[in-house]
Every structure is written in C-alpha cells, then in structure tokens.
Design an enzyme around this catalytic site. Structure first.
Site, PDB file in Angstrom:
ATOM      1  N   THR A   1      45.458  40.742  50.018  1.00 53.66           N
ATOM      2  CA  THR A   1      44.611  40.042  49.227  1.00 53.66           C
ATOM      3  C   THR A   1      45.321  40.291  47.797  1.00 53.66           C
ATOM      4  OG1 THR A   1      43.241  41.899  49.188  1.00 53.66           O
ATOM      5  CG2 THR A   1      42.482  40.096  50.490  1.00 53.66           C
ATOM      6  N   ASP A   2      44.899  39.571  46.868  1.00 52.41           N
ATOM      7  CA  ASP A   2      45.531  39.681  45.572  1.00 52.41           C
ATOM      8  C   ASP A   2      44.118  40.222  44.628  1.00 52.41           C
ATOM      9  OD1 ASP A   2      43.377  37.630  44.928  1.00 52.41           O
ATOM     10  OD2 ASP A   2      44.879  36.186  44.843  1.00 52.41           O
ATOM     11  N   GLN A   3      44.221  40.330  43.441  1.00 51.41           N
ATOM     12  CA  GLN A   3      43.532  40.907  42.750  1.00 51.41           C
ATOM     13  C   GLN A   3      42.124  40.591  42.615  1.00 51.41           C
ATOM     14  OE1 GLN A   3      45.037  41.474  38.814  1.00 51.41           O
ATOM     15  NE2 GLN A   3      43.423  43.037  37.964  1.00 51.41           N
TER      16      GLN A   3
ATOM     17  N   TYR B   1      41.178  37.683  47.211  1.00 49.65           N
ATOM     18  CA  TYR B   1      41.425  36.450  47.948  1.00 49.65           C
ATOM     19  C   TYR B   1      42.835  36.857  48.878  1.00 49.65           C
ATOM     20  CZ  TYR B   1      39.033  33.119  44.776  1.00 49.65           C
ATOM     21  OH  TYR B   1      37.971  32.794  43.873  1.00 49.65           O
TER      22      TYR B   1
END
Length: 145
Positions: A23-25, A28
């Site tokens: 996931t990203d920051q 997501y």
C-alpha cells in the site's frame, strides 16, 4: 476497458489479502501491484487446470506478456480480502488473452478491471508458436466439466 460481448468459456476465482507493504501512504494498494496480483491469479488458474507453468517451460514453451490494460475504478485498502476473477473468452491459439476483475466485500462493482495478453513462444528460437495441444486439452476438459 471493454470485456468481450459474449459469455466466458472459463472463469477462475483467486483470493488474496492486501498486505501493508503493498500500500501507499494513503493506505491504497499501489497501482503497480495489480499486475502482480493478475500474474499470481493467472498462474494459479493454469495450475488448477493440472498444467503449471513449469510444465510449459519443461516442454520448451515460454509465455511472455505482450500487452496489459488496467482500469482503476475504486481503491483497494490495506488488509482487504480480494477476489480476483480470471476469465477466458476464447481458447488460445498463439496468444492467451486473460481478463480480470478485482472485488472486495466493500462494494458489488469491481474495483479494478484488467486484461493481460501473453504469447506462446518457442524457448529455443524465441518465436511465437501455437499453444501446446496438451495445454488446450487440459483447458477444454475443465470447460466441459
């Protein structure tokens, strides 16, 4: 992205859970991960036919990706269980066209739509070749059952 306007000949569900490192920051699933998810799902679909990739390779056939498409409709979040549906609409000849829908329990509509086209290739001369007959037979048997 448009799926073929006909009924699929084969569909395979594969389940994965998104992991923190994917996931990203924002929490997501990072957009590039979906092609990896597609690959795992496709590999398991082929294995479910009784024909793992290793068998193709042992027979001197490679299956490189030649085209991809991904439409991002809604994000998948960290720790969500995904159902990745791999669908075939035609028996392969030289190309294997696979379609994907990624679902979670959060909504009925797919979060992600995808298409990956692979080409059967002779390992020795690196030229396209027909899908091996025993691969087609395995797929045909699965379709009939």
């Amino acid at each position: 992205m448009v799926f073929p306007g006909k009924d699929p000949i084969y569909s395979y569900p594969h389940y994965l859970r998104s992991r923190y490192g994917e996931t990203d920051q924002m929490g997501y699933v990072y957009y590039g991960r979906y092609l990896e998810y597609f690959e795992e799902s496709r590999t398991e679909m082929i294995r479910s036919l009784g024909f793992p990739y290793t068998r193709l390779e042992a027979n001197g056939v490679m299956l490189p990706v030649v085209h991809t498409e991904v439409d991002y409709k809604a994000p998948v979040f960290y720790d969500e269980r995904m159902k990745i549906e791999v669908t075939l609409y035609d028996l392969p000849s030289v190309k294997l066209e696979t379609y994907y829908r990624v679902f979670t329990n959060r909504q009925d509509a797919p979060h992600i739509l995808g298409k990956v086209v692979l080409c059967f290739m002779n390992e020795e001369n690196r030229k396209p070749c027909r899908a091996p007959a025993d691969f087609i037979n395995s797929l045909s048997s699965a379709i009939e059952s």
